[in-house]
Design a protein around this motif. Structure first.
Motif, PDB file in Angstrom:
ATOM      1  N   GLU A 169      38.170  34.816  37.951  1.00 56.44           N
ATOM      2  CA  GLU A 169      36.850  35.449  38.100  1.00 56.44           C
ATOM      3  C   GLU A 169      36.857  36.375  39.315  1.00 56.44           C
ATOM      4  N   PRO A 170      37.201  37.645  39.080  1.00 58.26           N
ATOM      5  CA  PRO A 170      37.317  38.596  40.199  1.00 58.26           C
ATOM      6  C   PRO A 170      36.064  38.642  41.077  1.00 58.26           C
TER       7      PRO A 170
ATOM      8  N   ASP B  79      39.054  50.299  37.154  1.00 57.43           N
ATOM      9  CA  ASP B  79      39.942  49.602  36.213  1.00 57.43           C
ATOM     10  C   ASP B  79      40.942  50.541  35.523  1.00 57.43           C
TER      11      ASP B  79
ATOM     12  N   SER C 198      35.474  29.433  34.832  1.00 56.13           N
ATOM     13  CA  SER C 198      36.480  30.509  34.753  1.00 56.13           C
ATOM     14  C   SER C 198      37.844  30.172  35.362  1.00 56.13           C
TER      15      SER C 198
ATOM     16  N   TYR D 144      39.360  37.436  45.669  1.00 55.94           N
ATOM     17  CA  TYR D 144      40.188  37.981  44.573  1.00 55.94           C
ATOM     18  C   TYR D 144      41.324  38.833  45.148  1.00 55.94           C
TER      19      TYR D 144
ATOM     20  N   GLU E  47      40.225  33.748  30.130  1.00 56.99           N
ATOM     21  CA  GLU E  47      39.849  33.944  31.543  1.00 56.99           C
ATOM     22  C   GLU E  47      38.615  33.136  31.922  1.00 56.99           C
TER      23      GLU E  47
ATOM     24  N   HIS F 121      38.398  45.654  38.957  1.00 55.87           N
ATOM     25  CA  HIS F 121      37.417  44.659  38.520  1.00 55.87           C
ATOM     26  C   HIS F 121      38.139  43.513  37.842  1.00 55.87           C
ATOM     27  N   ASN F 122      39.266  43.836  37.227  1.00 53.79           N
ATOM     28  CA  ASN F 122      39.976  42.808  36.479  1.00 53.79           C
ATOM     29  C   ASN F 122      41.419  43.246  36.267  1.00 53.79           C
TER      30      ASN F 122
ATOM     31  N   GLN G 106      43.734  41.547  34.837  1.00 55.93           N
ATOM     32  CA  GLN G 106      44.371  40.956  33.642  1.00 55.93           C
ATOM     33  C   GLN G 106      44.697  42.046  32.619  1.00 55.93           C
TER      34      GLN G 106
END
Ligand code: ADP
Ligand code: GLC
Length: 470
Positions: free
Chosen positions: A376-377, A134, A373, A216, A300, A163-164, A166
């Motif tokens: 949601e990765p 990340d 969600s 994802y 999220e 992982h995310n 956003q």
């Protein structure tokens, strides 16, 4: 093969969500598979710090902008997590109780990354790969390649796991002086939309990129909080690898947080006892289906939809179900859920906060786990739920769609819906109540889910293939 994971979280040292779970488990299973896998993370003031023995591994000074700071690398003395764990101590910046949420987080994580790269540049050997997780570790590939002081590390391959996407760690250009002297002709590698974007920099500079589920990876090309075109242009170095779960920690037959252990063979009675315990504790009726939500109360996770959706579900199905929420986040959502629970105290309870022990008890006690969600990765909650015989109710997105098959489809064991809105959630609750009344079908689904193998053992090889390809 030697891999160095760099992360802001690692369970049980410090965890805010699934990132911690993954970084606490993957290296353990990599070591079991013969890879020397280490973790480097900030030294926060968490209970793990005080309950473990440490040795000082390295101490030095580095610069962030004009500020000279001292850092110390301490190593956990007994390999108690199954991998070498190193903490970076920077007095005044990292030594705090929480992981995130401070106004100087940019300086905190930049200093952390500088210390890690500075330390690694003094090693007498080079690792096979530096694996960054990340945006908190996102500047590292750039610094290894383009900061003059770390030239030694230029040839070491790097992997970024998203992982995310956003959260990207945006920094205004006025903060560029925090990064140690770098090749100014490489400005474009740091920039995205006129600011320094550590996640974008890592996507550009890392040798390989992984996401935590295959779906994802595909989604990011269309929805990546502004990074869609970048991801699409780098797609040849991207691969989606579904997360595993740590079967030693998440096992209903041995879980130390449960009052009653159970296995596939004893799932009905075992879950009922755990449910009775939770219902007694919170004042709910254990004969009704128990719906649970566990997680960060943020957009999220579609947590903002929960108060309205659960209110409608309570009205629609009257006395037919119980609900329990565990989480924290957006104060407005926390307040709306708390009010809903006060107005319907016989059927819904809310526990605001982070509670590892209660989360395990709820996975075991619940009949259904709700995950509407928006993004949601991967999602670990649904994987834990399934291991504990709890039917996942998920919106079809990211890792949720890679791991849950709707019960209407061949071999299906979960409930899927399309929209993160009240209508879809209330409809899904209705389907769940029907299946709860069909005990044969419910037992079949529980037994089926509990036997799915999501262990890290089978996933480790996919990461090894990534390192081998570097
Ligand atoms: P994310 O990392 O996006 O929050 P994941 O599903 O990957 O979502 O992982 C969430 C992890 O955090 C799980 O281990 C879940 O049990 C845990 N968790 C989330 N909220 C809480 C809470 N309030 N109390 C205890 N555990 C929590
Ligand atoms: C992130 C994602 C979550 C994923 C976790 C671990 O926090 O939001 O979906 O499971 O990372 O990879």
């Amino acid at each position: 093969m030697e891999v160095v994971h760099i992360s802001a979280e690692c369970y049980p040292v410090a965890k805010a969500g699934g990132l911690g779970d993954v970084v606490g488990a993957l290296p353990k299973y990599q070591n079991k598979a013969g890879i020397t896998s280490k973790v480097v993370m900030p030294m926060y003031r968490t209970p793990f710090l005080y309950n473990s023995d440490w040795v000082v591994d390295y101490k030095a000074k580095a610069y962030m902008g004009g500020w000279e700071f001292e850092y110390t690398i301490i190593k956990e003395a007994h390999n108690k997590l199954g991998f070498d764990l190193y903490l970076v101590d920077i007095a005044g910046l990292l030594d705090r109780q929480k992981i995130y949420g401070y106004s100087d987080d940019t300086a905190r994580f930049t200093a952390f990354q500088i210390a890690v790269v500075h330390w690694m540049s003094h090693w007498s050997h080079r690792p096979t790969a530096v694996h960054c997780h990340d945006y908190h570790a996102g500047l590292i590939p750039f610094m290894m390649q383009h900061c003059y002081d770390y030239n030694h590390l230029k040839s070491v391959p790097t992997v970024l796991t998203i992982h995310n996407a956003q959260y990207q760690g945006w920094m205004p250009w006025s903060q560029s002086m925090l990064i140690p002297k770098w090749d100014l002709s490489k400005k474009g590698l740091l920039d995205w939309d006129n600011c320094i974007n550590p996640l974008a920099a890592a996507i550009k500079c890392a040798s390989k990129i992984t996401t935590v589920s295959p779906s994802y990876m595909q989604e990011l090309m269309h929805h990546a909080n502004g990074l869609e075109t970048l991801i699409a242009s780098e797609k040849n170095k991207c691969v989606g690898i579904l997360n595993g779960i740590d079967h030693e920690v998440w096992n209903p037959a041995t879980d130390c947080y449960l009052i009653e252990h159970f296995s596939v063979k004893t799932v009905t009675a075992g879950k009922q006892q755990n449910k009775q315990n939770i219902c007694d504790q919170f004042g709910l009726d254990a004969t009704k289906p128990l719906f649970v939500f566990i997680g960060r109360l943020v957009g999220e996770k579609a947590a903002d939809v929960l108060p309205g959706a659960l209110h409608k579900a309570i009205q629609t199905y009257r006395e037919k179900a119980s609900y329990m929420i565990l989480g924290s986040g957006d104060p407005a959502v926390e307040a709306a859920l708390t009010n809903l629970a006060m107005a319907n105290s016989n059927c819904i309870k809310v526990s605001i906060g982070y509670n590892e022990s209660l989360s395990h008890q709820l996975y075991a006690a619940a009949d259904f786990l709700l995950m509407p969600s928006r993004v949601e990765p991967c999602g670990l909650n649904q994987l834990y739920a399934m291991r504990y015989g709890t039917v996942p109710m998920v919106r079809s997105t990211g890792g949720l769609q890679d791991t849950v098959i709707d019960m209407g489809d061949t071999g299906g064991y979960g409930i899927r819906f399309t929209h993160a809105n009240e209508t879809d959630i209330v409809h899904a609750v209705g389907r769940a109540i029907d299946v709860f009344e069909n005990k044969t079908h419910l037992l079949w689904m529980r037994e089926r889910m509990m036997q799915i193998n999501h262990s890290w053992e089978q996933t480790v090889q996919s990461y090894t293939n990534v390192y081998k390809s570097l």
